[in-house]
Design an enzyme around this catalytic site. Sequence first.
Site, PDB file in Angstrom:
ATOM      1  N   GLY A 156     -72.702  75.405  21.720  1.00 41.06           N
ATOM      2  CA  GLY A 156     -73.005  74.577  20.557  1.00 41.06           C
ATOM      3  C   GLY A 156     -71.744  74.254  19.792  1.00 41.06           C
ATOM      4  O   GLY A 156     -71.468  74.850  18.747  1.00 41.06           O
ATOM      5  N   SER A 186     -75.402  71.579  27.353  1.00 41.97           N
ATOM      6  CA  SER A 186     -75.939  71.758  28.702  1.00 41.97           C
ATOM      7  C   SER A 186     -76.675  73.090  28.779  1.00 41.97           C
ATOM      8  O   SER A 186     -76.302  74.037  28.090  1.00 41.97           O
ATOM      9  CB  SER A 186     -74.811  71.761  29.738  1.00 41.97           C
ATOM     10  N   GLU A 227     -60.952  76.542  29.736  1.00 41.19           N
ATOM     11  CA  GLU A 227     -61.581  75.388  30.368  1.00 41.19           C
ATOM     12  C   GLU A 227     -60.550  74.517  31.076  1.00 41.19           C
ATOM     13  O   GLU A 227     -60.841  73.883  32.063  1.00 41.19           O
ATOM     14  CB  GLU A 227     -62.325  74.563  29.324  1.00 41.19           C
TER      15      GLU A 227
END
Lengths: 415, 324
Positions: free
Chosen positions: A129, A163, A246
């Site tokens: 979130g 997601s 990431e």
Amino acid sequence: VDLRYSEAEEEFRAGLRAWLEDAVADLAPEPDPDDWPGRRIFDTGWQRRLYEAGYAGIDWPKSGGGRGATPAEQLIYIEELERAHAPYVGVNFVGLLHAGPTIAVEGTEQQRQRYLPGILKGDEVWCQGFSEPNAGSDLASLRTKAVRDGDEYVVTGQKIWTSFAEVADFCELLVRTGPEGSGHKGITWVVMRMDSPGIEIRPLRTIAGSTEFAELFLDEVRVPVSDRLGEENDGWRVTMTTLGFERGTAFVSELLQSIELLSQLRAVAERTGAWEDLEMRHRVGHLAAELDALWALVRRNVSMAGSGQVPGAGASVFKLSVSELRQRIGELGFDLISPAGLVWDEVVGPWSAPEGPRLSRGQRGLRTTELVNTWVNGFSRTIAAGTSQIQRNIIAERLLGMPKEPKRDEAERRR
Amino acid sequence: MRFVLSDDQTALAAGMRALCAGRFALDRLRNSESKLRTFDPAEWAELGRAGAFAIRSSEEHGGLGLGMVESVVVFEELGRALVPGPLVAQALSAGIIDGAIDGTSVVGSVRRPPSGFPAVIPHLGALSSLVVVGEDGLSVVDPSSLDAKPAARALDPLTPIWVVEGELPVGEPLGGAGAAEGWSYGENLLSAALCVGIAAATLEMAVAYSKDREQFGRPVGSFQAIKHICADMLVRSELARVAVQAAAVVADDPETGDPIRSAAGATLLGIEAAVENSRKCIQVHGGVGFTWELPVHLYLMRARVLEAVCRAGGDLANTVAERV
């Protein structure tokens, strides 16, 4: 410089390859992409098998329960999983690649013990979130508010592009604990239980027709203060750790998929006769040269990481290029099957090759459905995880040292 | 696996950069507003003494006994400094043609053009030997034997050009088809390395100018329109550099990849990075980038010379495509 792997690295590869051969062979068929409960069972089942074989959290530190593999071993791991067409990380993505590594670095001993094993074993699923309708590229302007009430935060606001929300147990959530307009100085990172009262999930339909993401509406959701990671208002720093993860090896599987896809597309072009066209060959040759260069860049980044250097903002070069390239390869595939690409249904034609090699697990040959999907989904690549424009800003400002854009307050003063 | 330059390789590059900065600084190459010094035998010999052409020759023959990786690292520096002269042909003929290894002779090359086409030969007036590269082999021609016309104005002011309109003589045979293939392969990789230097130099010039130049009360480099041009320039030069270095590793250790594919791909990206970055460098400089005074145009024109050489050697993109 040496592109050869060491004996120990080759041994690691051989062991993994042998294990994958059996593990992938007896997998159940993949569920429908929109069958979220089915996907959770499938993806977490695979994660469990990785865990039992000692391959879970390959890049996590040993102290966090991971394998603590070297960067070169991590690269081999990704290579071998792609080669075997092993399942995608799927619903385990956020836990394994964002939340988990962040907790491993920033969490208290208690938090690490509570959350990390569940991710590694595939018992618990996480979602993210971060983004909000008005906080996309400018993430630090997020407004979801957390008000302290005793030993709890009361959270109200809206999140987007989440997601796996439908099947997640936890959400790594960024909230504003500082005053309005406090920017990156007023953000806190918390764990939100997805079964808390006050959470509404609304799936978003993508242009590919799938329900890949959801919106989260949060109405006075209570989060224990003990589920805060790091200090209050220190969440931006904590988050940057996550985003750093990431941009590490996360897009390497995408590169390998593109390399495989391009060689399949050459076969398609040969079957349709397009290969006779020199312009088509030039297009394929150019894409291949760029893919080769990116593969070299990956090996350089991994080598740097292996000797303790941080590829850092240089990873932006890779992210930018790999996503732009993926889009162009999708475009090539779409052109090759024209006009069959005007429908999502499978269309049999000279491009079809029932005996061809597998593109993904369980599917033989290149199907037109898949090529349409690759083209359409390509658009998300240059937007998600930092748009191409943001990547160029990062390259210009952090790598080239070009002057920053005027700050928000300066821009307001000018107005 | 360790795909980063060793300390020795980095030092080799730094040494060549220092030499170039001292001997071939652009303001030294240009001695008046319109006249540029294109070639100096003494400086050529100095490059030779520094080992620029001897990198891959064995130590018993007076070479450094190093590999293609060291060669591309050094050639990137030569490209960055826009050093004039037939650098690539000279290095490829070290140990094959007398005096090439130490720069006491000057060796150039040209690809034998298809029948009826003129031969365009750089630096002919300075050459002691000319290598003619054909499909079926290499031969050496005496430059003074050619009926060659010097161009009144060459596109790259630092690369004077001679044109031979008739058929090139057969010359003394130097090697067969395999040798010609090997020549093209080396020519591509070393030219690509020069290109990487050009791509990097033009990126640095564009960035430096954009930080300095102010319009609308701000450095123009703070505008995203300029930033994104520069970011793309960096992507091009970085990808070209890793591609060239990886292709060089494969050249030295062919089992680690496909030498033909990686060299063709690296050359394709190298040329593109040099041409496109120098174009963009002119654009970022605005009006002054279009003036003779600034050296920006010299990079673009040199990139075009290198492009022409590599293009004549074969269809690079098609070579890669056939190996996908």
